[in-house]
Design an enzyme around this catalytic site. Structure first.
Site, PDB file in Angstrom:
ATOM      1  N   TYR A  60       0.848  -1.199   0.000  1.00 42.15           N
ATOM      2  CA  TYR A  60       0.000   0.000   0.000  1.00 42.15           C
ATOM      3  C   TYR A  60       0.881   1.245   0.000  1.00 42.15           C
ATOM      4  CZ  TYR A  60      -3.752  -3.270   1.247  1.00 42.15           C
ATOM      5  OH  TYR A  60      -4.631  -4.316   1.261  1.00 42.15           O
ATOM      6  N   PHE A 206     -12.981  -5.025   0.544  1.00 43.68           N
ATOM      7  CA  PHE A 206     -14.055  -4.253  -0.112  1.00 43.68           C
ATOM      8  C   PHE A 206     -15.380  -4.441   0.638  1.00 43.68           C
ATOM      9  CE2 PHE A 206     -12.304  -3.986  -4.790  1.00 43.68           C
ATOM     10  CZ  PHE A 206     -11.283  -3.184  -4.346  1.00 43.68           C
ATOM     11  N   PRO A 207     -15.393  -4.315   1.983  1.00 45.05           N
ATOM     12  CA  PRO A 207     -16.654  -4.548   2.719  1.00 45.05           C
ATOM     13  C   PRO A 207     -17.734  -3.553   2.333  1.00 45.05           C
ATOM     14  CG  PRO A 207     -15.006  -3.524   4.150  1.00 45.05           C
ATOM     15  CD  PRO A 207     -14.295  -3.915   2.883  1.00 45.05           C
ATOM     16  N   LEU A 208     -17.307  -2.373   1.804  1.00 44.57           N
ATOM     17  CA  LEU A 208     -18.283  -1.367   1.359  1.00 44.57           C
ATOM     18  C   LEU A 208     -18.346  -1.322  -0.169  1.00 44.57           C
ATOM     19  CD1 LEU A 208     -17.313   1.511   3.839  1.00 44.57           C
ATOM     20  CD2 LEU A 208     -19.275  -0.048   3.988  1.00 44.57           C
ATOM     21  N   GLY A 211     -16.943   1.715  -1.468  1.00 37.40           N
ATOM     22  CA  GLY A 211     -17.727   2.930  -1.239  1.00 37.40           C
ATOM     23  C   GLY A 211     -19.087   2.906  -1.914  1.00 37.40           C
TER      24      GLY A 211
HETATM   25  N1  LIG Z   1      -6.436  -8.707   0.434  1.00 38.90           N
HETATM   26  C1  LIG Z   1      -6.628  -7.944  -0.603  1.00 38.90           C
HETATM   27  O1  LIG Z   1      -6.314  -8.305  -1.739  1.00 38.90           O
HETATM   28  C2  LIG Z   1      -7.252  -6.590  -0.410  1.00 38.90           C
HETATM   29  C3  LIG Z   1      -7.709  -5.873  -1.527  1.00 38.90           C
HETATM   30  C4  LIG Z   1      -8.299  -4.640  -1.297  1.00 38.90           C
HETATM   31  C5  LIG Z   1      -8.431  -4.156  -0.003  1.00 38.90           C
HETATM   32  N2  LIG Z   1      -7.939  -4.870   1.053  1.00 38.90           N
HETATM   33  C6  LIG Z   1      -8.096  -4.389   2.452  1.00 38.90           C
HETATM   34  O2  LIG Z   1      -9.462  -4.172   2.680  1.00 38.90           O
HETATM   35  C7  LIG Z   1      -9.657  -2.854   3.194  1.00 38.90           C
HETATM   36  C8  LIG Z   1     -10.999  -2.351   2.760  1.00 38.90           C
HETATM   37  O3  LIG Z   1     -11.054  -2.229   1.354  1.00 38.90           O
HETATM   38  P1  LIG Z   1     -11.138  -0.799   0.641  1.00 38.90           P
HETATM   39  O4  LIG Z   1     -10.650   0.260   1.570  1.00 38.90           O
HETATM   40  O5  LIG Z   1     -10.463  -0.906  -0.657  1.00 38.90           O
HETATM   41  O6  LIG Z   1     -12.671  -0.692   0.282  1.00 38.90           O
HETATM   42  P2  LIG Z   1     -13.988  -0.429   1.169  1.00 38.90           P
HETATM   43  O7  LIG Z   1     -13.696  -0.456   2.612  1.00 38.90           O
HETATM   44  O8  LIG Z   1     -15.046  -1.308   0.614  1.00 38.90           O
HETATM   45  O9  LIG Z   1     -14.362   1.042   0.720  1.00 38.90           O
HETATM   46  C9  LIG Z   1     -13.478   2.113   0.856  1.00 38.90           C
HETATM   47  C10 LIG Z   1     -14.084   3.285   0.098  1.00 38.90           C
HETATM   48  O10 LIG Z   1     -15.290   3.686   0.716  1.00 38.90           O
HETATM   49  C11 LIG Z   1     -15.199   5.023   1.161  1.00 38.90           C
HETATM   50  N3  LIG Z   1     -15.817   5.065   2.502  1.00 38.90           N
HETATM   51  C12 LIG Z   1     -15.393   4.424   3.618  1.00 38.90           C
HETATM   52  N4  LIG Z   1     -16.221   4.686   4.644  1.00 38.90           N
HETATM   53  C13 LIG Z   1     -17.195   5.498   4.155  1.00 38.90           C
HETATM   54  C14 LIG Z   1     -18.335   6.109   4.733  1.00 38.90           C
HETATM   55  N5  LIG Z   1     -18.641   5.928   6.010  1.00 38.90           N
HETATM   56  N6  LIG Z   1     -19.101   6.902   3.943  1.00 38.90           N
HETATM   57  C15 LIG Z   1     -18.808   7.091   2.634  1.00 38.90           C
HETATM   58  N7  LIG Z   1     -17.737   6.529   2.023  1.00 38.90           N
HETATM   59  C16 LIG Z   1     -16.934   5.741   2.783  1.00 38.90           C
HETATM   60  C17 LIG Z   1     -13.732   5.381   1.196  1.00 38.90           C
HETATM   61  O11 LIG Z   1     -13.515   6.736   0.900  1.00 38.90           O
HETATM   62  P3  LIG Z   1     -13.024   7.779   2.052  1.00 38.90           P
HETATM   63  O12 LIG Z   1     -11.561   7.573   2.240  1.00 38.90           O
HETATM   64  O13 LIG Z   1     -13.380   9.107   1.449  1.00 38.90           O
HETATM   65  O14 LIG Z   1     -13.826   7.482   3.283  1.00 38.90           O
HETATM   66  C18 LIG Z   1     -13.184   4.502   0.064  1.00 38.90           C
HETATM   67  O15 LIG Z   1     -13.353   5.144  -1.181  1.00 38.90           O
HETATM   68  C19 LIG Z   1      -8.473  -2.067   2.639  1.00 38.90           C
HETATM   69  O16 LIG Z   1      -8.267  -0.864   3.370  1.00 38.90           O
HETATM   70  C20 LIG Z   1      -7.373  -3.069   2.756  1.00 38.90           C
HETATM   71  O17 LIG Z   1      -6.866  -3.083   4.091  1.00 38.90           O
HETATM   72  C21 LIG Z   1      -7.375  -6.075   0.856  1.00 38.90           C
END
Ligand SMILES: NC(=O)c1ccc[n+]([C@@H]2O[C@H](COP(=O)([O-])OP(=O)(O)OC[C@H]3O[C@@H](n4cnc5c(N)ncnc54)[C@H](OP(=O)(O)O)[C@@H]3O)[C@@H](O)[C@H]2O)c1
Length: 283
Positions: A60, A206-208, A211
Site C-alpha cells: 500500500y 471491499f466490505p463497502l 464505497g
Molecule cells: N487482500 C486484498 O487483496 C485486499 C484488496 C483490497 C483491499 N484490502 C483491504 O481491505 C480494506 C478495505 O477495502 P477498501 O478500503 O479498498 O474498500 P472499502 O472499505 O469497501 O471502501 C473504501 C471506500 O469507501 C469510502 N468510505 C469508507 N467509509 C465510508 C463512509 N462511512 N461513507 C462514505 N464513504 C466511505 C472510502 O472513501 P473515504 O476515504 O473518502 O472514506 C473509500 O473510497 C483495505 O483498506 C485493505 O486493508 C485487501
C-alpha cells in the site's frame, strides 16, 4: 447471539470491526497521501478507539500506509492493537500490482514490514496472493520459518479457494482468510462456510464495495432510515451479523467516515432485515 469478538489465541482477542489502511496512500494506492498529516490523524483516531484490529500491507503505497501507521503507533500509549500485514505483491505504478512469491522476496518483505511498522513481531502475516510460479510449500515454508524465529505470530491467506486453503493447512497452521466479500458480492460463500467450520477469521475486503454501498438506495437505504443509520453502517452491521468469524476492515482516509463505520458495531438488525439484505445478493 452474535459474538462481538474474535479469538485468534488466548492473548489475541479482537473486536470484530477493524480498519484497513489501503485508502491512506495516494491515488491508485501509490505514493504519499496529499495530506499526510491527516492520514496520520486518521490512524490516531483508529488507535484511540475500540477498534483493535488493523489491516495493512507493504504494497500500500508501497510503504506509505505502513509509515503513517508507524508514526501513529509511536505516539500511542494504550493497549495492544493487532496489526495484520501482507506480503507477496510488487508495485510498478498506480493501480499496478504484480504477484511475487519468491521465498527470498517474502522474507525480505517480512523484515521490511517489521522495520516500516516499527514492530518486533507481526501479529498476522497474510500471503497477499499465492504465486503460481513458486511451490506453495516454499511460499508458506518461509513464513513458517519466520514464525519459528518469532518474527511472525500467525499466518493467513488472501484471495484463495477452499482447495487452496485446505492445501495450505497441510503445510502450516492458517488462522485467517482475507477474500473479497460484501453485501453485493458473495462469490466466496463457500470460503466463508469453510472458515466458519474451521474457526478461521474471514476478513472481507471491499466490505463497502469500495464505497458503492455507502451511496446505495433501495432496501439498504430503507433499513438504514429505520435505524437512523447510513447505508454504509447497515452494510457493515450485516457483515457482522452474517457470521461470527467475519472481521470487516472498512478503509477510509476520512476520520468522520471512520467514526461512522466504527459505530456500525452497535447496530442490531432484526431477522427480517437480515433476510431482506441477504436476498440482495447478485448470486
Ligand atoms: N487482500 C486484498 O487483496 C485486499 C484488496 C483490497 C483491499 N484490502 C483491504 O481491505 C480494506 C478495505 O477495502 P477498501 O478500503 O479498498 O474498500 P472499502 O472499505 O469497501 O471502501 C473504501 C471506500 O469507501 C469510502 N468510505 C469508507 N467509509 C465510508 C463512509 N462511512 N461513507 C462514505 N464513504 C466511505 C472510502 O472513501 P473515504 O476515504 O473518502 O472514506 C473509500 O473510497 C483495505 O483498506 C485493505 O486493508 C485487501
Amino acid at each position: 447471539m452474535t459474538k462481538k469478538v474474535f479469538e485468534f489465541d488466548d492473548d489475541l482477542v479482537v473486536n470484530r470491526l477493524g480498519y484497513g489502511t489501503m485508502q491512506l496512500p495516494g491515488k491508485g494506492v501509490w505514493g504519499p497521501n496529499s495530506d499526510p498529516k491527516n492520514a496520520v490523524a486518521v490512524v490516531d483516531a483508529v488507535l484511540n478507539s475500540d477498534v483493535n484490529f488493523i489491516d495493512t500491507a507493504d504494497a500500500y503505497g508501497p510503504w506509505f500506509a505502513n509509515l503513517y501507521l508507524k508514526q501513529a503507533l509511536q505516539n500511542y500509549q494504550g493497549a495492544h492493537k493487532m496489526i495484520a500485514t501482507k506480503v507477496g505483491f510488487t508495485r510498478q505504478g498506480p493501480n499496478q500490482w504484480t504477484v511475487l512469491g519468491n521465498p527470498a522476496y517474502l522474507r525480505q518483505q517480512v523484515e521490511l514490514n517489521l522495520f516500516s511498522l516499527g514492530l518486533e513481531q507481526l501479529d498476522l502475516v497474510q500471503l497477499h496472493r499465492i504465486d503460481p510460479d513458486y511451490p506453495l510449500a516454499d511460499q508458506l515454508g518461509v513464513l513458517a520459518d519466520l514464525q519459528h524465529e518469532g518474527k511472525i505470530k500467525h499466518i493467513g491467506l488472501s484471495q484463495v479457494s477452499v482447495a487452496q486453503l485446505e492445501a495450505a493447512r497441510q503445510i502450516v497452521p492458517i488462522v485467517s482468510v482475507q477474500n473479497r466479500y460484501n453485501l453485493i458480492d458473495r462469490s466466496d460463500e463457500d470460503v466463508l462456510a469453510y472458515a466458519q467450520e474451521n474457526h478461521l477469521a474471514f476478513i472481507p475486503w471491499f466490505p463497502l464495495a469500495t464505497g458503492e454501498l455507502a451511496e446505495a438506495g433501495g432496501v439498504l437505504a430503507n433499513i438504514a432510515a429505520i435505524h437512523h443509520a447510513t447505508p454504509a453502517q447497515i452494510s457493515l452491521a450485516w457483515l457482522l451479523q452474517r457470521a461470527d468469524v467475519i472481521l470487516p476492515i472498512p478503509g477510509t482516509a476520512n476520520a468522520a467516515h471512520f467514526f461512522s463505520n466504527a459505530a456500525a458495531a452497535n447496530i442490531t438488525l432484526s431477522e427480517a432485515e437480515m433476510t431482506a439484505l441477504t436476498d440482495l445478493s447478485d448470486e
